[in-house]
Every structure is written in C-alpha cells, then in structure tokens.
Write an enzyme that holds these catalytic residues in place. Structure first.
Site, PDB file in Angstrom:
ATOM      1  N   ALA A   1       1.057 -16.098 -13.047  1.00 54.67           N
ATOM      2  CA  ALA A   1       1.054 -14.632 -12.997  1.00 54.67           C
ATOM      3  C   ALA A   1      -0.297 -14.211 -12.420  1.00 54.67           C
ATOM      4  O   ALA A   1      -1.290 -14.129 -13.141  1.00 54.67           O
ATOM      5  CB  ALA A   1       1.285 -14.046 -14.380  1.00 54.67           C
ATOM      6  N   VAL A   2      -0.339 -13.977 -11.121  1.00 56.28           N
ATOM      7  CA  VAL A   2      -1.614 -13.771 -10.438  1.00 56.28           C
ATOM      8  C   VAL A   2      -2.365 -12.543 -10.926  1.00 56.28           C
ATOM      9  O   VAL A   2      -3.586 -12.497 -10.804  1.00 56.28           O
ATOM     10  CB  VAL A   2      -1.450 -13.737  -8.897  1.00 56.28           C
ATOM     11  CG1 VAL A   2      -0.968 -15.066  -8.371  1.00 56.28           C
ATOM     12  CG2 VAL A   2      -0.566 -12.599  -8.444  1.00 56.28           C
TER      13      VAL A   2
ATOM     14  N   ILE B   1       3.589 -21.945 -10.312  1.00 54.48           N
ATOM     15  CA  ILE B   1       3.809 -20.539 -10.665  1.00 54.48           C
ATOM     16  C   ILE B   1       2.693 -20.086 -11.597  1.00 54.48           C
ATOM     17  O   ILE B   1       2.404 -20.743 -12.600  1.00 54.48           O
ATOM     18  CB  ILE B   1       5.159 -20.329 -11.399  1.00 54.48           C
ATOM     19  CG1 ILE B   1       6.318 -20.990 -10.678  1.00 54.48           C
ATOM     20  CG2 ILE B   1       5.407 -18.841 -11.655  1.00 54.48           C
ATOM     21  CD1 ILE B   1       6.714 -20.373  -9.384  1.00 54.48           C
TER      22      ILE B   1
ATOM     23  N   HIS C   1      10.448 -19.059  -6.192  1.00 54.53           N
ATOM     24  CA  HIS C   1       9.109 -18.484  -6.013  1.00 54.53           C
ATOM     25  C   HIS C   1       8.380 -19.106  -4.829  1.00 54.53           C
ATOM     26  O   HIS C   1       8.520 -20.294  -4.562  1.00 54.53           O
ATOM     27  CB  HIS C   1       8.291 -18.657  -7.297  1.00 54.53           C
ATOM     28  CG  HIS C   1       8.742 -17.744  -8.384  1.00 54.53           C
ATOM     29  ND1 HIS C   1       9.905 -17.955  -9.087  1.00 54.53           N
ATOM     30  CD2 HIS C   1       8.212 -16.597  -8.854  1.00 54.53           C
ATOM     31  CE1 HIS C   1      10.061 -16.973  -9.960  1.00 54.53           C
ATOM     32  NE2 HIS C   1       9.046 -16.141  -9.832  1.00 54.53           N
ATOM     33  N   PRO C   2       7.564 -18.290  -4.151  1.00 53.57           N
ATOM     34  CA  PRO C   2       6.809 -18.784  -2.984  1.00 53.57           C
ATOM     35  C   PRO C   2       5.560 -19.552  -3.403  1.00 53.57           C
ATOM     36  O   PRO C   2       5.071 -19.404  -4.527  1.00 53.57           O
ATOM     37  CB  PRO C   2       6.418 -17.498  -2.258  1.00 53.57           C
ATOM     38  CG  PRO C   2       6.236 -16.500  -3.374  1.00 53.57           C
ATOM     39  CD  PRO C   2       7.319 -16.857  -4.388  1.00 53.57           C
TER      40      PRO C   2
ATOM     41  N   GLU D   1       1.600  -8.635  -5.251  1.00 52.15           N
ATOM     42  CA  GLU D   1       0.867  -9.342  -6.306  1.00 52.15           C
ATOM     43  C   GLU D   1      -0.177 -10.285  -5.712  1.00 52.15           C
ATOM     44  O   GLU D   1      -1.319 -10.329  -6.181  1.00 52.15           O
ATOM     45  CB  GLU D   1       1.852 -10.101  -7.195  1.00 52.15           C
ATOM     46  CG  GLU D   1       2.703  -9.177  -8.045  1.00 52.15           C
ATOM     47  CD  GLU D   1       4.017  -9.777  -8.512  1.00 52.15           C
ATOM     48  OE1 GLU D   1       4.750  -9.072  -9.222  1.00 52.15           O
ATOM     49  OE2 GLU D   1       4.322 -10.941  -8.171  1.00 52.15           O
TER      50      GLU D   1
ATOM     51  N   SER E   1       6.069 -10.071  -4.599  1.00 53.45           N
ATOM     52  CA  SER E   1       5.144 -11.209  -4.472  1.00 53.45           C
ATOM     53  C   SER E   1       4.047 -10.912  -3.464  1.00 53.45           C
ATOM     54  O   SER E   1       2.882 -11.271  -3.679  1.00 53.45           O
ATOM     55  CB  SER E   1       5.894 -12.473  -4.059  1.00 53.45           C
ATOM     56  OG  SER E   1       6.652 -12.962  -5.124  1.00 53.45           O
TER      57      SER E   1
END
Length: 166
Positions: free
Chosen positions: A120-121, A118, A69-70, A85, A82
């Site tokens: 969940a935006v 991380i 993940h970024p 999001e 991503s």
C-alpha cells in the site's frame, strides 16, 4: 465521483459494480459478490463485507487478485487508481538508477514468489518501499501470499474511503 452509503444501498448490482468495481485492482467480481450483503450501515461495514468476500475466495482466486496488480515503478499500463497512488510517492518520476533498482527487485520478487510485490504505497516512500522489498524477499511464499492480501485490503480501504462521503 463520490457516493453515499444510501446511494450505494439503492443501486442495482450493475450500478454498484460500476461504482466500486475498481476498488480491488481489475477484480470487479468482489463488488459483484459484496452487493448481496446490502444494506450497509456505513463505509466501515461495506469495507468489512468486501474483505469478507476476499477472505472467502479460493486460493486460486486470491492469487489471480494478487497477479492483477502492476509492478511498482513500472511504465506498463495500469489502472487509474494505481497510477495516482504510485505518482503520490513519485514512482512515476524515478531516476534511471532508481528505475533499475525497482525493476531488479520486481523481477527478483516475481522469480521467488510467482506474483508481483504488493504494498500500500500511501503508507510508504520510495525508500521504505525498497526496504520492504529487501525484508519481504526473505519471507516464505505462504507468508508473502498473506502479506500481499493484507496489503491489497489496505489499498482497497484507501480507494473505498476516497469514493464515499464521510
């Protein structure tokens, strides 16, 4: 592209992985392993099977999933999902001050835990993401690893439900 459960159930493994491989960031192996659990009764069943694959992964595999993940608010190249999001909560339009704050939190988090933060935006705003950074930096590494996997599972649920017709 949108899919139905019936279409997914009829796909070859390669087609299935092409369709769902991006549900988990840069980790198509999850879709590859999930294909063996067909047929799926509905999107919830499919999601549960994907989560079961994640839960059965070794610690090393889960860590690799997290590291795929970024950083939030980063200008680095990232998966198309991503990008969408993060744009949804305006992380692609940070002021210079906000950008510096996100980068400082990203670095502090990686220095402490060894993997990216991380979240969940879609469940957050810029403000609540920054609050989560501050709160979660106080957690233990074990708690954060579990939290990262939980957040990844939430992200995957959003992505999966976006790909399937109800």
């Amino acid at each position: 592209m949108f899919y139905t459960i019936a279409e997914l159930n009829q796909m070859s493994q390669d087609e299935f992985v092409t369709a769902l491989g991006a549900v988990f960031e840069h980790t198509p192996a999850i879709a590859h392993r999930t294909w063996y659990q067909r047929p799926f009764t509905d999107v919830t069943h499919l999601y549960q099977q994907m989560i079961a694959v994640v839960n059965a992964m070794s610690w090393e595999e889960q860590l690799a999933l997290i590291k795929a993940h970024p950083d939030l608010g980063s200008k680095a190249k990232m998966a198309e999902a991503s990008v969408r999001e993060q744009a949804g909560v305006e992380l692609d339009r940070l002021t210079p001050e906000e950008y510096d704050r996100f980068q400082a939190f990203n670095q502090a988090y990686k220095d402490r835990f060894g993997f990216p933060f991380i979240v969940a935006v879609r469940n957050h705003s810029k403000t609540t993401i920054l609050e989560a950074f501050e709160r979660r930096l106080r957690n233990s590494a074990d708690v954060e690893m579990q939290e990262a996997i939980a957040q990844i599972n939430q992200i995957a649920q959003f992505r999966l439900f976006d790909l399937l017709h109800p």
